[in-house]
Scaffold this motif. Structure first.
Motif, PDB file in Angstrom:
ATOM      1  N   LEU A  69       1.953   5.321  -2.111  1.00 32.77           N
ATOM      2  CA  LEU A  69       0.780   4.454  -2.295  1.00 32.77           C
ATOM      3  C   LEU A  69       0.922   3.665  -3.597  1.00 32.77           C
ATOM      4  CD1 LEU A  69      -2.126   3.497  -1.715  1.00 32.77           C
ATOM      5  CD2 LEU A  69      -2.969   5.623  -2.734  1.00 32.77           C
ATOM      6  N   ILE A  70       1.328   4.363  -4.647  1.00 35.88           N
ATOM      7  CA  ILE A  70       1.522   3.692  -5.946  1.00 35.88           C
ATOM      8  C   ILE A  70       2.600   2.603  -5.815  1.00 35.88           C
ATOM      9  CG2 ILE A  70       2.370   4.057  -8.315  1.00 35.88           C
ATOM     10  CD1 ILE A  70       1.023   6.817  -8.211  1.00 35.88           C
ATOM     11  N   ALA A  71       3.688   2.942  -5.112  1.00 29.97           N
ATOM     12  CA  ALA A  71       4.785   1.982  -4.955  1.00 29.97           C
ATOM     13  C   ALA A  71       4.317   0.743  -4.198  1.00 29.97           C
ATOM     14  CB  ALA A  71       5.951   2.640  -4.230  1.00 29.97           C
ATOM     15  N   GLU A  72       3.568   0.958  -3.118  1.00 29.50           N
ATOM     16  CA  GLU A  72       3.113  -0.206  -2.327  1.00 29.50           C
ATOM     17  C   GLU A  72       2.217  -1.116  -3.156  1.00 29.50           C
ATOM     18  OE1 GLU A  72       1.727  -0.387   1.618  1.00 29.50           O
ATOM     19  OE2 GLU A  72       2.995   1.240   2.341  1.00 29.50           O
ATOM     20  N   LEU A  73       1.288  -0.501  -3.906  1.00 26.28           N
ATOM     21  CA  LEU A  73       0.381  -1.323  -4.716  1.00 26.28           C
ATOM     22  C   LEU A  73       1.169  -2.100  -5.772  1.00 26.28           C
ATOM     23  CD1 LEU A  73      -2.622   1.161  -5.153  1.00 26.28           C
ATOM     24  CD2 LEU A  73      -2.543  -0.863  -3.692  1.00 26.28           C
ATOM     25  N   ALA A  74       2.163  -1.436  -6.355  1.00 28.07           N
ATOM     26  CA  ALA A  74       2.961  -2.095  -7.403  1.00 28.07           C
ATOM     27  C   ALA A  74       3.770  -3.258  -6.829  1.00 28.07           C
ATOM     28  CB  ALA A  74       3.893  -1.083  -8.067  1.00 28.07           C
ATOM     29  N   ILE A  75       4.392  -3.035  -5.678  1.00 32.82           N
ATOM     30  CA  ILE A  75       5.185  -4.107  -5.061  1.00 32.82           C
ATOM     31  C   ILE A  75       4.290  -5.299  -4.753  1.00 32.82           C
ATOM     32  CG2 ILE A  75       6.507  -4.768  -2.992  1.00 32.82           C
ATOM     33  CD1 ILE A  75       7.528  -1.853  -2.884  1.00 32.82           C
ATOM     34  N   GLY A  76       3.136  -5.002  -4.150  1.00 32.16           N
ATOM     35  CA  GLY A  76       2.209  -6.071  -3.785  1.00 32.16           C
ATOM     36  C   GLY A  76       1.752  -6.841  -5.011  1.00 32.16           C
ATOM     37  N   ARG A  77       1.364  -6.108  -6.063  1.00 31.01           N
ATOM     38  CA  ARG A  77       0.835  -6.801  -7.228  1.00 31.01           C
ATOM     39  C   ARG A  77       1.904  -7.611  -7.943  1.00 31.01           C
ATOM     40  NH1 ARG A  77      -2.141  -4.351 -12.458  1.00 31.01           N
ATOM     41  NH2 ARG A  77       0.007  -3.866 -13.021  1.00 31.01           N
ATOM     42  N   ALA A  78       3.098  -7.042  -8.052  1.00 35.03           N
ATOM     43  CA  ALA A  78       4.161  -7.759  -8.759  1.00 35.03           C
ATOM     44  C   ALA A  78       4.479  -9.081  -8.066  1.00 35.03           C
ATOM     45  CB  ALA A  78       5.413  -6.893  -8.829  1.00 35.03           C
ATOM     46  N   ALA A  79       4.495  -9.058  -6.729  1.00 34.53           N
ATOM     47  CA  ALA A  79       4.911 -10.249  -6.001  1.00 34.53           C
ATOM     48  C   ALA A  79       3.758 -11.194  -5.718  1.00 34.53           C
ATOM     49  CB  ALA A  79       5.566  -9.839  -4.682  1.00 34.53           C
ATOM     50  N   ALA A  80       2.534 -10.645  -5.636  1.00 35.24           N
ATOM     51  CA  ALA A  80       1.372 -11.439  -5.229  1.00 35.24           C
ATOM     52  C   ALA A  80       1.659 -12.230  -3.959  1.00 35.24           C
ATOM     53  CB  ALA A  80       0.913 -12.359  -6.357  1.00 35.24           C
ATOM     54  N   ARG A  81       2.215 -11.516  -2.985  1.00 39.07           N
ATOM     55  CA  ARG A  81       2.576 -12.129  -1.700  1.00 39.07           C
ATOM     56  C   ARG A  81       2.284 -11.150  -0.566  1.00 39.07           C
ATOM     57  NH1 ARG A  81       2.716 -15.899  -3.819  1.00 39.07           N
ATOM     58  NH2 ARG A  81       4.224 -17.549  -4.194  1.00 39.07           N
ATOM     59  N   ASP A  82       2.263 -11.667   0.650  1.00 36.69           N
ATOM     60  CA  ASP A  82       2.192 -10.825   1.842  1.00 36.69           C
ATOM     61  C   ASP A  82       3.443  -9.932   1.887  1.00 36.69           C
ATOM     62  OD1 ASP A  82       4.328 -11.953   3.977  1.00 36.69           O
ATOM     63  OD2 ASP A  82       3.655 -13.506   2.591  1.00 36.69           O
ATOM     64  N   PRO A  83       3.455  -8.886   2.740  1.00 35.85           N
ATOM     65  CA  PRO A  83       4.575  -7.947   2.707  1.00 35.85           C
ATOM     66  C   PRO A  83       5.958  -8.574   2.928  1.00 35.85           C
ATOM     67  CG  PRO A  83       2.776  -7.029   3.982  1.00 35.85           C
ATOM     68  CD  PRO A  83       2.383  -8.423   3.641  1.00 35.85           C
ATOM     69  N   GLY A 239       2.560  -1.940   4.852  1.00 40.03           N
ATOM     70  CA  GLY A 239       2.231  -3.113   4.061  1.00 40.03           C
ATOM     71  C   GLY A 239       0.751  -3.424   3.891  1.00 40.03           C
ATOM     72  N   ALA A 240      -0.132  -2.568   4.419  1.00 43.41           N
ATOM     73  CA  ALA A 240      -1.567  -2.841   4.234  1.00 43.41           C
ATOM     74  C   ALA A 240      -1.930  -2.690   2.755  1.00 43.41           C
ATOM     75  CB  ALA A 240      -2.410  -1.911   5.088  1.00 43.41           C
ATOM     76  N   MET A 241      -1.470  -1.601   2.150  1.00 42.11           N
ATOM     77  CA  MET A 241      -1.782  -1.399   0.732  1.00 42.11           C
ATOM     78  C   MET A 241      -1.027  -2.408  -0.143  1.00 42.11           C
ATOM     79  SD  MET A 241      -4.162   0.689   0.301  1.00 42.11           S
ATOM     80  CE  MET A 241      -5.088   1.920   1.214  1.00 42.11           C
ATOM     81  N   MET A 242       0.148  -2.825   0.338  1.00 40.91           N
ATOM     82  CA  MET A 242       0.892  -3.864  -0.375  1.00 40.91           C
ATOM     83  C   MET A 242       0.072  -5.163  -0.392  1.00 40.91           C
ATOM     84  SD  MET A 242       4.840  -4.461   0.610  1.00 40.91           S
ATOM     85  CE  MET A 242       5.414  -2.791   0.709  1.00 40.91           C
ATOM     86  N   THR A 243      -0.496  -5.493   0.778  1.00 44.13           N
ATOM     87  CA  THR A 243      -1.298  -6.708   0.884  1.00 44.13           C
ATOM     88  C   THR A 243      -2.524  -6.616  -0.018  1.00 44.13           C
ATOM     89  OG1 THR A 243      -0.582  -6.880   3.170  1.00 44.13           O
ATOM     90  CG2 THR A 243      -2.453  -8.232   2.530  1.00 44.13           C
ATOM     91  N   TYR A 244      -3.226  -5.469   0.024  1.00 45.60           N
ATOM     92  CA  TYR A 244      -4.401  -5.311  -0.832  1.00 45.60           C
ATOM     93  C   TYR A 244      -3.979  -5.338  -2.311  1.00 45.60           C
ATOM     94  CZ  TYR A 244      -8.022  -4.510   2.716  1.00 45.60           C
ATOM     95  OH  TYR A 244      -8.940  -4.673   3.729  1.00 45.60           O
ATOM     96  N   GLY A 245      -2.819  -4.756  -2.596  1.00 44.85           N
ATOM     97  CA  GLY A 245      -2.300  -4.774  -3.971  1.00 44.85           C
ATOM     98  C   GLY A 245      -1.990  -6.187  -4.443  1.00 44.85           C
ATOM     99  N   LEU A 332      -6.050  -3.911   8.727  1.00 42.50           N
ATOM    100  CA  LEU A 332      -4.960  -4.094   9.691  1.00 42.50           C
ATOM    101  C   LEU A 332      -4.791  -5.573  10.043  1.00 42.50           C
ATOM    102  CD1 LEU A 332      -5.680  -1.002  11.949  1.00 42.50           C
ATOM    103  CD2 LEU A 332      -3.511  -1.457  10.800  1.00 42.50           C
ATOM    104  N   LEU A 333      -5.909  -6.261  10.226  1.00 43.83           N
ATOM    105  CA  LEU A 333      -5.836  -7.677  10.589  1.00 43.83           C
ATOM    106  C   LEU A 333      -5.476  -8.549   9.378  1.00 43.83           C
ATOM    107  CD1 LEU A 333      -6.204  -9.508  13.063  1.00 43.83           C
ATOM    108  CD2 LEU A 333      -8.611  -9.758  12.476  1.00 43.83           C
ATOM    109  N   GLU A 334      -5.789  -8.045   8.184  1.00 45.95           N
ATOM    110  CA  GLU A 334      -5.506  -8.845   6.981  1.00 45.95           C
ATOM    111  C   GLU A 334      -3.998  -8.975   6.734  1.00 45.95           C
ATOM    112  OE1 GLU A 334      -7.345 -10.754   5.184  1.00 45.95           O
ATOM    113  OE2 GLU A 334      -5.988 -11.132   3.513  1.00 45.95           O
ATOM    114  N   VAL A 335      -3.219  -7.995   7.193  1.00 51.55           N
ATOM    115  CA  VAL A 335      -1.772  -8.058   6.929  1.00 51.55           C
ATOM    116  C   VAL A 335      -1.126  -9.277   7.610  1.00 51.55           C
ATOM    117  CG1 VAL A 335       0.430  -6.852   7.150  1.00 51.55           C
ATOM    118  CG2 VAL A 335      -1.606  -5.586   6.484  1.00 51.55           C
ATOM    119  N   PRO A 336      -1.233  -9.419   8.945  1.00 53.88           N
ATOM    120  CA  PRO A 336      -0.645 -10.630   9.537  1.00 53.88           C
ATOM    121  C   PRO A 336      -1.349 -11.907   9.077  1.00 53.88           C
ATOM    122  CG  PRO A 336      -1.860  -9.371  11.200  1.00 53.88           C
ATOM    123  CD  PRO A 336      -1.778  -8.514   9.970  1.00 53.88           C
ATOM    124  N   THR A 337      -2.644 -11.797   8.756  1.00 54.93           N
ATOM    125  CA  THR A 337      -3.349 -12.985   8.247  1.00 54.93           C
ATOM    126  C   THR A 337      -2.709 -13.451   6.941  1.00 54.93           C
ATOM    127  OG1 THR A 337      -5.414 -12.226   9.240  1.00 54.93           O
ATOM    128  CG2 THR A 337      -5.603 -13.871   7.499  1.00 54.93           C
TER     129      THR A 337
END
Ligand code: PFF
Length: 461
Positions: A69-83, A239-245, A332-337
């Motif tokens: 969970l920590i890794a996904e949030l970090a990846i998402g925040r660092a990139a500020a992009r979809d998965p 990638g849901a938590m990545m997206t939220y991150g 779930l819908l936010e990821v492909p969005t």
């Protein structure tokens, strides 16, 4: 200081961001707390033999899933992009973006059956309030799920409500809805829990739930189910938590937020067990192992029909379930969005197109509980289509996605870069070394072991 390896990921302000840390925690907890906790967890506890499953589940959550969970949030925040974009920008010109793409496919696949069950919960708010299930709730449920067109319409309704919320955007849509729905969810859950503990079967139910039968511990299928359940419940591996991150600001204390999300999610799953087992055991002939997808729908309405104020408690229970399902369906819908929005498409059109697409994909699951005999018992697999979907995505796709994310975070992008990202703006990362060890060695090894042993068991059996 900026993390050097994420410099090519320029922040794009127009994609949206959370208004506050609390808003983010409620939205992420909303993603995590869902049907997986209140419908899936008790069902898995029943199939997995009671308290031993609970124990294995907790180990999976804290040792394997929390670091991811920590890794996904970090990846998402660092990139500020979809998965997909996140992997592309952290490791450009490598095939790692495929992990993001697999996650998007898994998200759409999960939503296709998730929306069907969420449709059941929506209908049952009404059925419970009016006492429609009558004295034979099992037969009523059987008739209800066999009505194909009703089930397709209900899942469409769920997807339309979900779409209506996320069209509003990250802060004005998702965050606002979560801030209303999550407190309501906790309140209803606590009130119902208190009521359940005063039921006559409470003691027997609690013993089943809390006293482990260690003879079941060695069963790899139970361990695989516990791992799959932990990934599913925490919305990990896709990638849901990545997206939220990716909507987080650098100021947010990610570790603290992640602890809140995992803590709340685990608490709700455990509380759901306290609600459902005492309630189930207060009914004659209750066998938790036989429940299947219908456990709570076919069993609990029988209880609500006989207890004082049952219509009210029953309706409240299904409102609880509907809220939980909606806040998860949103993520779930936010990821492909996010994938479409980050490629320049307008949010509104993206959401509407995806909603129609997922509705079509939901049809086989909606017809698989009796409406279509072929889909209700697939020849090769010996199970119905919906159960097959849940097994494929939860027990296989999410752990495999989680394994790849752990390898990416620990070795490819690198644990040191993750730690640097999370320590941005002077934020604390307690136990960073323990986290690095878990993500590099323990998570990949444990997931690989469980997946390989399960595959071996399947082919041997
Ligand atoms: N965590 C949700 C639940 O427990 O019901 C399900 C889920 C939501 C899984 C979002 C995966 C996901 F990305």
């Amino acid at each position: 200081m900026d993390n050097p390896s994420s410099q090519n990921c320029a922040p794009d302000e127009s994609r949206g961001s959370w208004g506050s840390s609390v808003g983010f925690i409620l939205a992420a907890a909303g993603s995590a707390v869902g049907l997986g906790n209140i419908w899936g967890f008790p069902m898995q506890v029943g199939k997995g033999g009671g308290a031993i499953f609970v124990l294995l589940y907790l180990v999976c959550v804290f040792v394997i899933c929390f670091p991811i969970l920590i890794a996904e949030l970090a990846i998402g925040r660092a990139a500020a992009r979809d998965p997909i974009g996140a992997f592309q920008c952290l490791k450009p010109r490598t095939p790692w973006w495929v992990v993001g793409a697999l996650g998007v496919v898994a998200g759409v696949g999960i939503l296709s059956f998730y929306s069907v069950i969420a449709g059941w919960t929506l209908a049952y708010v009404w059925y419970a309030a009016t006492g429609a299930a009558g004295t034979d709730p099992g037969a009523f449920f059987g008739g209800f799920v066999a009505d194909g067109s009703k089930n397709v319409w209900l899942s469409f309704a769920v997807l339309v409500i979900t779409a209506g919320i996320i069209i509003g955007g990250v802060k004005e849509g998702i965050e606002k809805a979560s801030k209303v729905m999550m407190p309501a969810l906790f309140l209803i859950l606590i009130l119902l829990g208190l009521r359940a503990l005063t039921l006559p079967g409470a003691v027997q139910g609690l013993a089943y739930y809390l006293k482990p039968d260690f003879s079941k511990a060695a069963n790899i299928a139970v361990l695989n189910a516990a791992l799959g359940q932990a990934f599913f419940s925490l919305s990990l591996g896709m990638g849901a938590m990545m997206t939220y991150g990716s909507y987080l600001s650098k100021k947010t204390m990610v570790i603290k937020s992640a602890a809140w999300v995992a803590g709340l999610d685990t608490m709700v799953a455990l509380l759901a067990g306290f609600l459902i087992f005492p309630a189930g055991f207060s009914l004659a002939g209750f066998n938790p192992a036989e429940g299947g997808p219908g456990l709570i729908f076919a069993v609990l309405p029988g209880l609500f029909a006989t207890m004082p104020g049952g219509a009210l408690f029953g309706a409240a229970f299904f409102v609880l379930l509907t809220i939980a399902a909606l806040t998860s369906a949103i993520s779930l819908l936010e990821v492909p969005t996010a994938v479409l929005v980050d490629r320049g498409f307008c949010r509104r059109k993206s959401v509407m197109t995806l909603t129609l697409f997922v509705t079509i994909l939901a049809v086989p699951s909606a017809l698989s509980q009796g409406a279509s005999p072929a889909l209700s018992k697939l020849p090769l697999f010996g199970m119905d289509f919906l159960t097959l979907m849940a097994t494929v995505w939860n027990n296989w796709a999410l752990p495999i996605g989680g394994l790849l994310i752990a390898v990416f975070a620990g070795w490819v992008w690198g644990a040191d870069n993750v730690v640097a990202e999370l320590k941005a703006e002077g934020n604390p990362f307690p136990f960073a070394r323990a986290w690095s060890f878990l993500i590099k060695y323990v998570c990949p090894a444990a997931i690989l072991f469980i997946i390989l042993m399960t595959a071996r068991g399947m082919f041997a059996g």
